[in-house]
Design a protein around this motif. Structure first.
Motif, PDB file in Angstrom:
ATOM      1  N   ALA A   5       0.840  -1.198   0.000  1.00 59.97           N
ATOM      2  CA  ALA A   5       0.000   0.000   0.000  1.00 59.97           C
ATOM      3  C   ALA A   5       0.872   1.244   0.000  1.00 59.97           C
ATOM      4  O   ALA A   5       1.842   1.345   0.730  1.00 59.97           O
ATOM      5  N   LYS A   6       0.516   2.189  -0.859  1.00 65.20           N
ATOM      6  CA  LYS A   6       1.273   3.435  -0.942  1.00 65.20           C
ATOM      7  C   LYS A   6       0.808   4.410   0.139  1.00 65.20           C
ATOM      8  O   LYS A   6       1.502   5.319   0.506  1.00 65.20           O
ATOM      9  N   SER A   7      -0.422   4.241   0.603  1.00 61.60           N
ATOM     10  CA  SER A   7      -0.913   5.117   1.661  1.00 61.60           C
ATOM     11  C   SER A   7      -1.754   4.287   2.617  1.00 61.60           C
ATOM     12  O   SER A   7      -2.340   3.295   2.225  1.00 61.60           O
ATOM     13  N   PRO A   8      -1.798   4.679   3.852  1.00 62.39           N
ATOM     14  CA  PRO A   8      -2.543   3.886   4.833  1.00 62.39           C
ATOM     15  C   PRO A   8      -4.041   4.051   4.637  1.00 62.39           C
ATOM     16  O   PRO A   8      -4.508   5.005   4.031  1.00 62.39           O
ATOM     17  N   VAL A   9      -4.785   3.069   5.171  1.00 56.25           N
ATOM     18  CA  VAL A   9      -6.238   3.148   5.128  1.00 56.25           C
ATOM     19  C   VAL A   9      -6.679   4.333   5.982  1.00 56.25           C
ATOM     20  O   VAL A   9      -7.561   5.087   5.621  1.00 56.25           O
ATOM     21  N   VAL A  10      -6.035   4.489   7.104  1.00 58.91           N
ATOM     22  CA  VAL A  10      -6.325   5.596   8.011  1.00 58.91           C
ATOM     23  C   VAL A  10      -4.994   6.277   8.312  1.00 58.91           C
ATOM     24  O   VAL A  10      -3.987   5.608   8.529  1.00 58.91           O
ATOM     25  N   LEU A  58       8.139   6.797   8.392  1.00 57.23           N
ATOM     26  CA  LEU A  58       7.077   7.591   7.754  1.00 57.23           C
ATOM     27  C   LEU A  58       7.567   8.430   6.569  1.00 57.23           C
ATOM     28  O   LEU A  58       6.937   8.405   5.505  1.00 57.23           O
ATOM     29  N   PRO A  59       8.667   9.162   6.692  1.00 58.83           N
ATOM     30  CA  PRO A  59       9.104   9.964   5.541  1.00 58.83           C
ATOM     31  C   PRO A  59       9.497   9.119   4.328  1.00 58.83           C
ATOM     32  O   PRO A  59       9.541   9.605   3.218  1.00 58.83           O
ATOM     33  N   ARG A  60       9.762   7.846   4.558  1.00 64.88           N
ATOM     34  CA  ARG A  60      10.163   6.958   3.456  1.00 64.88           C
ATOM     35  C   ARG A  60       8.981   6.139   2.926  1.00 64.88           C
ATOM     36  O   ARG A  60       9.163   5.162   2.209  1.00 64.88           O
ATOM     37  N   GLY A  61       7.764   6.541   3.315  1.00 65.54           N
ATOM     38  CA  GLY A  61       6.570   5.865   2.791  1.00 65.54           C
ATOM     39  C   GLY A  61       6.229   4.554   3.460  1.00 65.54           C
ATOM     40  O   GLY A  61       5.424   3.787   2.954  1.00 65.54           O
ATOM     41  N   CYS A  64       2.447   3.355   9.453  1.00 63.97           N
ATOM     42  CA  CYS A  64       2.214   2.646  10.720  1.00 63.97           C
ATOM     43  C   CYS A  64       1.717   1.219  10.478  1.00 63.97           C
ATOM     44  O   CYS A  64       2.050   0.301  11.214  1.00 63.97           O
ATOM     45  N   THR A  65       0.914   1.055   9.416  1.00 63.59           N
ATOM     46  CA  THR A  65       0.306  -0.250   9.130  1.00 63.59           C
ATOM     47  C   THR A  65       1.348  -1.299   8.755  1.00 63.59           C
ATOM     48  O   THR A  65       1.057  -2.492   8.825  1.00 63.59           O
ATOM     49  N   VAL A  66       2.551  -0.895   8.359  1.00 69.59           N
ATOM     50  CA  VAL A  66       3.594  -1.871   8.020  1.00 69.59           C
ATOM     51  C   VAL A  66       3.932  -2.703   9.263  1.00 69.59           C
ATOM     52  O   VAL A  66       4.072  -3.916   9.178  1.00 69.59           O
ATOM     53  N   CYS A  67       4.028  -2.052  10.419  1.00 65.99           N
ATOM     54  CA  CYS A  67       4.334  -2.782  11.661  1.00 65.99           C
ATOM     55  C   CYS A  67       3.075  -3.189  12.418  1.00 65.99           C
ATOM     56  O   CYS A  67       2.998  -4.287  12.956  1.00 65.99           O
ATOM     57  N   HIS A  68       2.104  -2.300  12.460  1.00 62.76           N
ATOM     58  CA  HIS A  68       0.935  -2.512  13.314  1.00 62.76           C
ATOM     59  C   HIS A  68      -0.215  -3.227  12.618  1.00 62.76           C
ATOM     60  O   HIS A  68      -1.181  -3.603  13.275  1.00 62.76           O
ATOM     61  N   ALA A 106      18.719   8.595   9.608  1.00 63.45           N
ATOM     62  CA  ALA A 106      17.932   9.818   9.803  1.00 63.45           C
ATOM     63  C   ALA A 106      17.314  10.191   8.460  1.00 63.45           C
ATOM     64  O   ALA A 106      17.696   9.659   7.407  1.00 63.45           O
ATOM     65  N   TYR A 107      16.365  11.083   8.495  1.00 64.90           N
ATOM     66  CA  TYR A 107      15.759  11.544   7.247  1.00 64.90           C
ATOM     67  C   TYR A 107      15.898  13.053   7.170  1.00 64.90           C
ATOM     68  O   TYR A 107      15.664  13.722   8.182  1.00 64.90           O
ATOM     69  N   PRO A 108      16.316  13.608   6.103  1.00 66.23           N
ATOM     70  CA  PRO A 108      16.592  13.030   4.781  1.00 66.23           C
ATOM     71  C   PRO A 108      18.013  12.523   4.601  1.00 66.23           C
ATOM     72  O   PRO A 108      18.300  11.861   3.619  1.00 66.23           O
ATOM     73  N   ASP A 109      18.918  12.816   5.527  1.00 63.35           N
ATOM     74  CA  ASP A 109      20.303  12.373   5.377  1.00 63.35           C
ATOM     75  C   ASP A 109      20.481  11.038   6.094  1.00 63.35           C
ATOM     76  O   ASP A 109      20.642  10.980   7.314  1.00 63.35           O
TER      77      ASP A 109
END
Length: 194
Positions: free
Chosen positions: A73-78, A167-170, A173-177, A150-153
């Motif tokens: 998924a490119k974006s979370p459901v919520v 989160l900044p890398r797309g 939360c749903t990836v883990c939870h 770290a992000y972005p470096d």
């Protein structure tokens, strides 16, 4: 041997003679004389007027549907951070360096160098000769993973903050939870009830 050849020749001669055709004279077929029937006046059958043919609307040829591929998924459901505005400060997220290996494994070489990786240059972690080093965690109680990401470096310390790393890398939360939002919150209620 000579007898065998002679017998073979005799059999061959019999076969050839049996296959030879006799010329037979054709027998004429008797012809019966029949009276020619008298011509009967033909009645013209009325022909219905031709109605214009209905042209069938051409139907589109069915196109095979490709088998859907499982896509992350490119974006979370919520969007969790709408309610969880301080998720970046949650203790499990802040001290997340201890969890890196659960998903990525603990061998940094398999993660960073080789096919299917970012092909990180060795000197990023180990320096250059004559000062080659084996990386150590930036603080006691942390993992080497927290020295970077770290992000972005990505080569600056992340200190293991899972929200800031993912989160900044797309990686939402749903990836883990997971995506069972009700189940996640029901489980979290147990912490409040205690």
């Amino acid at each position: 041997m000579k007898k065998w050849i002679a017998v073979t020749l005799v059999i061959l001669a019999v076969l050839v003679a049996g296959c030879a055709e006799e010329k037979v004279k054709p027998t004429p077929t008797p012809v019966e004389k029949k009276e020619t029937p008298k011509k009967v006046e033909e009645k013209k059958t009325p022909v219905p007027e031709k109605t214009p043919e209905k042209k069938e609307t051409p139907k589109a040829k069915p196109t095979p549907k490709p088998t859907p591929k499982k896509v992350e998924a490119k974006s979370p459901v919520v969007e969790c951070t709408v309610c969880h505005t301080k998720s970046v400060d949650y203790k499990p997220h802040v001290g997340g360096g201890q969890l890196c290996g659960n998903c990525h494994g603990w061998d940094p070489h398999k993660i960073h160098v080789g096919p299917g990786t970012i092909e990180l240059d060795c000197k990023v972690c180990h320096g250059t000769p004559p000062k080659l080093v084996v990386p150590k965690p930036i603080e006691e109680g942390r993992t080497v993973c927290e020295n970077c990401h770290a992000y972005p470096d990505a080569v600056k310390p992340s200190y293991g903050n899972l929200v800031n790393i993912h989160l900044p890398r797309g990686k939402y939360c749903t990836v883990c939870h997971g995506t069972d939002i009700a189940g996640i919150h029901k489980a979290a209620d147990k912490f409040v009830e205690q």
